[in-house]
Design a protein around this motif. Structure first.
Motif, mmCIF file in Angstrom:
data_model
loop_
_atom_site.group_PDB
_atom_site.id
_atom_site.type_symbol
_atom_site.label_atom_id
_atom_site.label_comp_id
_atom_site.label_asym_id
_atom_site.label_seq_id
_atom_site.Cartn_x
_atom_site.Cartn_y
_atom_site.Cartn_z
ATOM 1 N N VAL A 85 49.552 14.247 91.281
ATOM 2 C CA VAL A 85 49.213 14.091 92.554
ATOM 3 C C VAL A 85 48.846 12.739 92.946
ATOM 4 O O VAL A 85 48.456 11.476 91.843
ATOM 5 N N MET A 86 49.451 12.570 94.038
ATOM 6 C CA MET A 86 49.303 10.777 94.477
ATOM 7 C C MET A 86 48.503 10.842 95.285
ATOM 8 O O MET A 86 48.851 9.913 95.830
ATOM 9 N N VAL A 87 46.882 11.682 95.493
ATOM 10 C CA VAL A 87 45.997 11.077 95.804
ATOM 11 C C VAL A 87 44.372 11.326 95.995
ATOM 12 O O VAL A 87 45.058 11.740 94.732
ATOM 13 N N ASN A 88 44.256 9.913 95.813
ATOM 14 C CA ASN A 88 42.557 10.165 95.700
ATOM 15 C C ASN A 88 41.741 10.225 97.050
ATOM 16 O O ASN A 88 41.949 10.442 97.762
ATOM 17 N N LYS A 89 40.874 10.501 96.259
ATOM 18 C CA LYS A 89 39.410 11.026 97.809
ATOM 19 C C LYS A 89 39.851 9.848 97.794
ATOM 20 O O LYS A 89 38.969 8.409 97.595
ATOM 21 N N GLY A 90 39.258 9.584 99.412
ATOM 22 C CA GLY A 90 38.977 8.554 100.673
ATOM 23 C C GLY A 90 39.969 8.238 101.130
ATOM 24 O O GLY A 90 40.375 7.168 102.434
ATOM 25 N N ASP A 91 41.338 8.661 100.114
ATOM 26 C CA ASP A 91 42.918 8.106 100.669
ATOM 27 C C ASP A 91 42.857 8.221 102.736
ATOM 28 O O ASP A 91 42.021 9.431 102.127
ATOM 29 N N THR A 92 43.407 7.952 103.544
ATOM 30 C CA THR A 92 43.930 7.854 104.673
ATOM 31 C C THR A 92 45.585 7.801 104.511
ATOM 32 O O THR A 92 46.691 7.334 103.390
ATOM 33 N N VAL A 93 45.920 8.975 104.857
ATOM 34 C CA VAL A 93 47.772 9.990 104.781
ATOM 35 C C VAL A 93 48.024 10.039 106.177
ATOM 36 O O VAL A 93 47.388 10.435 107.255
ATOM 37 N N MET A 94 49.557 9.629 105.965
ATOM 38 C CA MET A 94 50.011 10.308 107.535
ATOM 39 C C MET A 94 51.185 11.643 107.305
ATOM 40 O O MET A 94 51.043 12.237 106.208
ATOM 41 N N GLU A 95 51.481 12.012 108.386
ATOM 42 C CA GLU A 95 51.490 13.303 108.603
ATOM 43 C C GLU A 95 52.724 12.918 107.826
ATOM 44 O O GLU A 95 54.115 12.446 107.471
ATOM 45 N N GLY A 96 53.294 14.177 106.493
ATOM 46 C CA GLY A 96 54.766 13.610 105.634
ATOM 47 C C GLY A 96 54.248 13.289 104.315
ATOM 48 O O GLY A 96 55.477 13.623 103.666
ATOM 49 N N THR A 97 52.778 12.640 104.371
ATOM 50 C CA THR A 97 52.753 12.251 103.046
ATOM 51 C C THR A 97 53.155 13.326 102.227
ATOM 52 O O THR A 97 52.394 13.583 102.123
ATOM 53 N N VAL A 98 53.692 13.676 100.659
ATOM 54 C CA VAL A 98 53.568 13.750 99.300
ATOM 55 C C VAL A 98 52.402 13.725 98.746
ATOM 56 O O VAL A 98 51.420 12.753 98.629
ATOM 57 N N LEU A 99 51.039 14.679 98.620
ATOM 58 C CA LEU A 99 49.850 14.730 98.734
ATOM 59 C C LEU A 99 49.802 14.853 96.837
ATOM 60 O O LEU A 99 48.995 14.479 95.916
ATOM 61 N N VAL A 100 51.185 16.183 96.570
ATOM 62 C CA VAL A 100 50.729 16.835 95.197
ATOM 63 C C VAL A 100 52.268 17.646 94.984
ATOM 64 O O VAL A 100 53.097 18.279 95.821
ATOM 65 N N THR A 101 52.686 17.691 93.644
ATOM 66 C CA THR A 101 54.202 18.930 93.527
ATOM 67 C C THR A 101 53.288 19.370 92.251
ATOM 68 O O THR A 101 52.349 19.290 91.548
ATOM 69 N N ILE A 102 54.087 20.326 92.426
ATOM 70 C CA ILE A 102 53.953 21.726 92.031
ATOM 71 C C ILE A 102 55.332 22.261 90.749
ATOM 72 O O ILE A 102 56.178 22.645 91.922
#
Length: 150
Positions: free
Chosen positions: A132-149
């Motif tokens: 899990v590459m993000v936390n609640k409150g993080d600002t992300v750009m298009e294409g940012t990896v959020l999760v890997t499965i």
């Protein structure tokens, strides 16, 4: 109060928006007051209320114990497996999965707020969450990896 200047068919107009309540806006056009009814109400910015801090004697202030600080999830590189990426820029409002959790294709893994809309980001395949590459409150750009499965 917001002030705008317009030119319509060669005529200059100065429009000042005084107040908006529901779908009624109170405006001044070149100094003449009008009430404008809109088809839909707009969300006005919340009014800020100033609060004065309470005065407390220093001897009565409790010192909090140091809490352990968790390392941010985005500090690592993405895990093995299919990457779930942000389809558009926005702010993470909720992370619905954790590392090691099993997910099915179509399960919501992250909720992303973009342009005042909550977007459910779903797993494209079934498997186990490897990172899990993000936390609640993080600002992300298009294409940012959020999760890997994997």
């Amino acid at each position: 109060m917001n002030k705008y200047e317009y030119k319509v068919q060669g005529v200059d107009y100065t429009v000042e928006i005084e107040d908006v309540e529901g779908n009624i806006a109170k405006v001044n056009v070149n100094g003449i007051p009008f009430e404008v009814e809109m088809k839909q109400p707009i969300k006005a910015a919340p009014k800020v209320k100033k609060v004065e801090p309470a005065k407390v004697e220093a001897s009565k202030v409790a010192t909090p114990a140091a809490a352990p600080v968790a390392a941010p999830a985005a500090a690592a590189t993405p895990g093995a497996g299919a990457k779930v990426t942000a389809p558009l820029p926005g702010t993470i409002t909720d992370v619905k999965v954790a590392v090691g959790q099993s997910v099915n294709a179509g399960d919501v893994v992250v909720i992303l707020e973009a342009m005042k809309m909550q977007n459910n980001i779903e797993a494209e395949n079934s498997g186990t969450v490897t990172s899990v590459m993000v936390n609640k409150g993080d600002t992300v750009m298009e294409g940012t990896v959020l999760v890997t499965i994997g």
